[in-house]
Design a protein around this motif. Structure first.
Motif, mmCIF file in Angstrom:
data_model
loop_
_atom_site.group_PDB
_atom_site.id
_atom_site.type_symbol
_atom_site.label_atom_id
_atom_site.label_comp_id
_atom_site.label_asym_id
_atom_site.label_seq_id
_atom_site.Cartn_x
_atom_site.Cartn_y
_atom_site.Cartn_z
ATOM 1 N N UNK A 199 44.076 13.502 39.330
ATOM 2 C CA UNK A 199 45.263 13.318 40.174
ATOM 3 C C UNK A 199 45.321 11.892 40.717
ATOM 4 N N UNK A 200 46.470 11.512 41.217
ATOM 5 C CA UNK A 200 46.668 10.141 41.673
ATOM 6 C C UNK A 200 45.700 9.751 42.782
ATOM 7 N N UNK A 281 40.739 23.247 40.749
ATOM 8 C CA UNK A 281 40.678 24.240 41.830
ATOM 9 C C UNK A 281 41.788 24.033 42.848
ATOM 10 N N UNK A 282 42.353 22.826 42.875
ATOM 11 C CA UNK A 282 43.403 22.519 43.847
ATOM 12 C C UNK A 282 44.768 23.049 43.428
ATOM 13 N N UNK A 283 44.916 23.390 42.160
ATOM 14 C CA UNK A 283 46.195 23.920 41.709
ATOM 15 C C UNK A 283 46.390 23.746 40.220
ATOM 16 N N UNK A 284 47.301 24.537 39.679
ATOM 17 C CA UNK A 284 47.577 24.462 38.246
ATOM 18 C C UNK A 284 48.347 23.204 37.872
ATOM 19 N N UNK A 285 49.185 22.725 38.799
ATOM 20 C CA UNK A 285 49.954 21.501 38.577
ATOM 21 C C UNK A 285 49.813 20.627 39.814
ATOM 22 N N UNK A 286 49.354 19.395 39.626
ATOM 23 C CA UNK A 286 49.146 18.472 40.731
ATOM 24 C C UNK A 286 50.066 17.258 40.563
ATOM 25 N N UNK A 287 50.326 16.586 41.683
ATOM 26 C CA UNK A 287 51.289 15.492 41.699
ATOM 27 C C UNK A 287 52.605 16.006 41.096
ATOM 28 N N UNK A 288 53.246 15.229 40.237
ATOM 29 C CA UNK A 288 54.523 15.683 39.692
ATOM 30 C C UNK A 288 54.354 16.673 38.555
ATOM 31 N N UNK A 290 50.853 16.949 36.528
ATOM 32 C CA UNK A 290 49.513 16.924 35.935
ATOM 33 C C UNK A 290 48.997 18.351 35.849
ATOM 34 N N UNK A 291 48.901 18.849 34.631
ATOM 35 C CA UNK A 291 48.548 20.250 34.368
ATOM 36 C C UNK A 291 47.038 20.362 34.175
ATOM 37 N N UNK A 292 46.396 21.261 34.939
ATOM 38 C CA UNK A 292 44.934 21.317 34.987
ATOM 39 C C UNK A 292 44.330 22.556 34.339
ATOM 40 N N UNK A 293 45.131 23.486 33.839
ATOM 41 C CA UNK A 293 44.586 24.772 33.410
ATOM 42 C C UNK A 293 43.670 24.672 32.184
ATOM 43 N N UNK A 294 43.936 23.740 31.292
ATOM 44 C CA UNK A 294 43.042 23.580 30.146
ATOM 45 C C UNK A 294 41.682 23.058 30.604
ATOM 46 N N UNK A 295 41.678 22.130 31.563
ATOM 47 C CA UNK A 295 40.412 21.638 32.103
ATOM 48 C C UNK A 295 39.605 22.777 32.708
ATOM 49 N N UNK A 296 40.269 23.643 33.433
ATOM 50 C CA UNK A 296 39.578 24.781 34.050
ATOM 51 C C UNK A 296 39.057 25.739 32.982
ATOM 52 N N UNK A 297 39.877 26.042 31.998
ATOM 53 C CA UNK A 297 39.491 27.029 30.985
ATOM 54 C C UNK A 297 38.392 26.520 30.069
ATOM 55 N N UNK A 298 38.385 25.222 29.784
ATOM 56 C CA UNK A 298 37.452 24.662 28.803
ATOM 57 C C UNK A 298 36.177 24.116 29.418
ATOM 58 N N UNK A 299 36.162 23.966 30.741
ATOM 59 C CA UNK A 299 35.016 23.348 31.391
ATOM 60 C C UNK A 299 35.132 21.844 31.526
ATOM 61 N N UNK A 300 36.236 21.287 31.043
ATOM 62 C CA UNK A 300 36.524 19.850 31.183
ATOM 63 C C UNK A 300 35.456 18.994 30.533
ATOM 64 N N UNK A 301 35.134 19.306 29.280
ATOM 65 C CA UNK A 301 34.158 18.518 28.556
ATOM 66 C C UNK A 301 34.682 17.176 28.078
ATOM 67 N N UNK A 308 53.021 17.229 31.411
ATOM 68 C CA UNK A 308 53.900 18.174 30.719
ATOM 69 C C UNK A 308 55.341 17.934 31.122
ATOM 70 N N UNK A 309 56.245 17.824 30.140
ATOM 71 C CA UNK A 309 57.653 17.684 30.457
ATOM 72 C C UNK A 309 58.424 17.018 29.339
ATOM 73 N N UNK A 310 59.613 16.558 29.650
ATOM 74 C CA UNK A 310 60.430 15.803 28.704
ATOM 75 C C UNK A 310 59.860 14.390 28.578
#
Length: 366
Positions: A199-200, A281-288, A290-301, A308-310
């Motif tokens: 995140x920023x 852990x702070x949220x699924x989408x941070x700032x505008x 920034x999608x974090x769910x893959x990091x959580x699911x994969x362990x962020x290796x 995510x967006x246009x």
């Protein structure tokens, strides 16, 4: 140096969600991928280094032979060879490519992967070794006469290389690692510091630490530029982009369940991975966006957060990082070639316009 937009290439097709296919060295895939990236406007490609991969120096040489201008961000692990040999190898590549090499120093975030090549040093010892390795590397590149060196890890008498880098005074050094030991070495040696897509607020915090480390080493904080590594999920509409993200997440989770640990560590312990998991852990989408769910699911290796967006929305989010102090932007695709082309073709031009506008406003205000 201007901002650079960086992609990634591997030895064959495959990703978190695309099954690995083809021979271990798939020349057809590499050629098609890197030429597509060059046509799409990508400036440089990260070429990783892992204990089970083919030699990434040879991959880089092949990339250069199949392209006209695209550069390499070439991962390089201290401790696997003498720095005098590493300096000659990298300088030779830089000469053959006429200045298309940046070296990305990887001290080793995975103990398991380091052990595969016989490196059993602990974390802080590895960074101390990296400090000395880069010191010798730069001296070999820049010295006009033979020199002696005697340090904690390396000893040389009459070290000298006839081949010098094409770039002057030397090849730019990119550096990764988020621990205090890593930041101390970065402050001393890095021309470019690379961090994963935090995140920023975390990004600003890391930039401030690296700049402070540079000052402690008698350098200007402006001597170091910053690269952010992230993923992108881009579609014509925001709803479609989030639908694609949901599909990607399902595939990542299925892959994690099948692999049960991936590259030898069930939960990577390096500081960069820990920071990404903490952000998730702070949220699924941070700032505008920034999608974090893959990091959580994969362990962020690895770089596992995504914008995510246009194209316009993703470009806007990237420009927020530019405003925070990031100048280079590295994307690794879930769908490697497709995502790289979309990034270069649809997103990068919008970011370049935004950067040009900011620079024009700065000049006008001076």
């Amino acid at each position: 140096m201007a901002s650079e937009f960086i992609g990634h290439t591997s030895n064959r097709e495959g990703s978190d969600i695309v099954p690995t296919t083809g021979p271990v060295i798939d020349k057809t895939y590499i050629r098609n991928h890197v030429q597509a990236a060059e046509t799409a406007g990508i400036d440089r490609l990260l070429i990783g280094q892992f204990a089970q991969w083919p030699d990434n120096n040879q991959i880089a040489a092949y990339v250069f032979s199949q392209t006209e201008r695209i550069g390499a961000l070439l991962a390089h692990r201290p401790g696997l060879m003498q720095p005098t040999l590493g300096a000659r190898q990298l300088a030779s590549l830089d000469q053959f490519s006429e200045g298309r090499v940046w070296v990305h120093i990887i001290t080793g975030g995975s103990d398991a992967d380091q052990a595969r090549d016989g490196d059993f040093e602990d974390h802080d010892t590895r960074y101390a070794r990296t400090d000395e390795y880069i010191e010798v590397l730069k001296k070999v590149w820049e010295s006009d006469a033979p020199f002696d060196h005697e340090g904690r890890f390396y000893k040389f008498k009459g070290a000298f290389s006839q081949v010098k880098p094409f770039q002057k005074p030397r090849i730019p050094i990119s550096f990764g690692g988020s621990s205090d030991a890593a930041i101390a070495v970065a402050g001393k040696h890095a021309d470019i510091y690379a961090l994963w897509g935090e995140p920023l607020d975390g990004t600003r915090e890391t930039i401030a630490k690296v700049r402070a480390a540079a000052i402690q080493n008698g350098r200007s904080p402006d001597d170091i530029r910053f690269t952010l590594a992230f993923r992108t999920i881009v579609a014509e509409t925001e709803d479609q982009a989030w639908s694609n993200a949901a599909d990607i997440l399902a595939k990542v989770k299925a892959g994690v369940a099948r692999q049960a640990g991936g590259n030898g560590e069930k939960l990577p312990s390096n500081v960069g991975s820990v920071r990404l998991r903490e952000a998730a852990k702070r949220g699924k989408v941070l700032d505008k966006r920034l999608w974090t769910e893959v990091a959580e699911a994969s362990g962020a290796g690895g770089n596992s957060t995504a914008l995510v967006g246009t194209p316009e929305q993703v470009a806007e989010a990237i420009l927020d990082y530019y405003d925070a102090g990031i100048s280079n932007f590295l994307v690794r695709g879930f769908y490697p070639t497709e995502d790289t082309v979309t990034y270069g073709r649809d997103v990068v031009p919008l970011v370049k316009v935004g950067i040009a506008e900011r620079q024009a406003r700065k000049v006008a205000a001076e």
